[in-house]
Enzyme design. Structure first.
Site, mmCIF file in Angstrom:
data_model
loop_
_atom_site.group_PDB
_atom_site.id
_atom_site.type_symbol
_atom_site.label_atom_id
_atom_site.label_comp_id
_atom_site.label_asym_id
_atom_site.label_seq_id
_atom_site.Cartn_x
_atom_site.Cartn_y
_atom_site.Cartn_z
ATOM 1 N N CYS A 71 0.817 -1.058 0.151
ATOM 2 C CA CYS A 71 0.080 0.060 0.169
ATOM 3 C C CYS A 71 1.078 1.200 -0.106
ATOM 4 C CB CYS A 71 -0.925 0.005 1.138
ATOM 5 S SG CYS A 71 -2.330 1.130 0.899
ATOM 6 N N HIS B 173 -3.664 -5.272 0.069
ATOM 7 C CA HIS B 173 -3.265 -5.984 1.261
ATOM 8 C C HIS B 173 -3.248 -7.465 1.305
ATOM 9 C CE1 HIS B 173 -2.844 -2.125 3.679
ATOM 10 N NE2 HIS B 173 -3.847 -1.477 2.785
ATOM 11 N N GLU C 138 -2.099 -9.383 3.668
ATOM 12 C CA GLU C 138 -1.727 -9.856 5.014
ATOM 13 C C GLU C 138 -3.159 -9.769 5.569
ATOM 14 O OE1 GLU C 138 -1.845 -5.189 5.610
ATOM 15 O OE2 GLU C 138 -1.247 -6.734 4.097
ATOM 16 N N GLY D 26 -0.128 -8.084 30.547
ATOM 17 C CA GLY D 26 -0.279 -8.019 29.133
ATOM 18 C C GLY D 26 0.455 -9.221 28.474
ATOM 19 N N VAL D 27 0.242 -9.414 27.132
ATOM 20 C CA VAL D 27 0.892 -10.480 26.447
ATOM 21 C C VAL D 27 2.414 -10.273 26.532
ATOM 22 C CG1 VAL D 27 1.245 -11.539 24.124
ATOM 23 C CG2 VAL D 27 -1.003 -10.984 24.904
ATOM 24 N N SER E 229 3.936 -11.028 30.287
ATOM 25 C CA SER E 229 3.624 -12.187 30.607
ATOM 26 C C SER E 229 4.509 -13.359 29.935
ATOM 27 C CB SER E 229 1.985 -12.524 30.278
ATOM 28 O OG SER E 229 1.168 -11.731 31.342
#
Length: 240
Positions: free
Chosen positions: A17, A104, A106, A160-161, A164
């Site tokens: 893009c 796109h 993805e 959070g990810v 953690s």
């Protein structure tokens, strides 16, 4: 804009893009605003199905989301795909490993976008696809053990990810040498403190410390409605 020297490094580049527009403009092309904006599904005709478009059909659905688009490409580029309103839906450089696509790949709305990305990573970049998440975890744990040795580690654990995962890898690597600190700033998600407590006290039996700091944070944020100033104050309060 990116540093135009990027395209002189000889490394594979895939512009998606706006990235395609940047690459074309930097290498002699032209980008213009267009009245025929595209947002949503579009049928794309692939006129060059070699390289990154290997395995694609002549015409396939893709996902578009743009107002500007490439209106002219330099002589060193070749058009690889087009839609009814976008003559340069994908391009490639004739001498450099530089590719671009206006759509796109993805997102799930481009059904075979994963194949396009795979072609780029394996065929253009030369990756062999042998990487596995388990291999990464084992390597990270071993690296942590070597780096830490017999020292202790303090880990800021937010729930959070990111933090953690870091805490879990640290625990696997060094066990009782790890101390985790969760600062409850009053802005956590519902039941997050309890979830972290259960996960990192019962499952991962870490030395977990919880700091009750809701009053401190909310006092610092009182009357502040500008987002960046909120971030700044939260960051300073965490550090202090």
């Amino acid at each position: 804009k990116c540093d135009e020297g990027l395209f002189d490094l000889g490394i594979p580049v895939l512009g998606i893009c706006y990235g395609m527009q940047l690459a074309c403009q930097a290498l002699g092309g032209k980008v213009d605003n267009t009245p025929s904006r595209e947002y949503g599904r579009a049928m794309c005709d692939f006129v060059d199905r070699d390289s990154i478009f290997r395995g694609m059909q002549e015409s396939e659905q893709v996902w578009m989301s743009h107002g500007d688009q490439v209106s002219q490409i330099a002589d060193q580029f070749t058009a690889m795909a087009k839609t009814s309103t976008c003559p340069y839906a994908a391009i490639r450089h004739n001498e450099r490993p530089v590719f671009g696509m206006q759509f796109h790949p993805e997102v799930t709305h481009t059904p075979h976008g994963g194949q396009i990305l795979r072609n780029f990573v394996i065929d253009v970049c030369g990756c062999d696809g042998s990487w596995k998440l388990g291999d990464f975890a084992d390597a990270a744990i071993e690296s942590i053990r070597k780096q830490v040795g017999d020292k202790r580690v303090i880990c800021g654990l937010s729930g959070g990810v990111d933090s953690s995962v870091v805490a879990a890898l640290l625990y696997k690597a060094i066990g009782p040498q790890l101390s985790c600190i969760l600062v409850d700033n009053g802005l956590l998600r519902k039941n997050e403190q309890q979830i972290v407590l259960e996960e990192f006290s019962n499952h991962f039996k870490t030395d977990l410390h919880i700091v009750e700091a809701e009053d401190r944070f909310l006092t610092d944020l009182a009357g502040i409605d500008e987002p960046q100033e909120k971030r700044r104050r939260i960051g300073h309060a965490f550090i202090e």
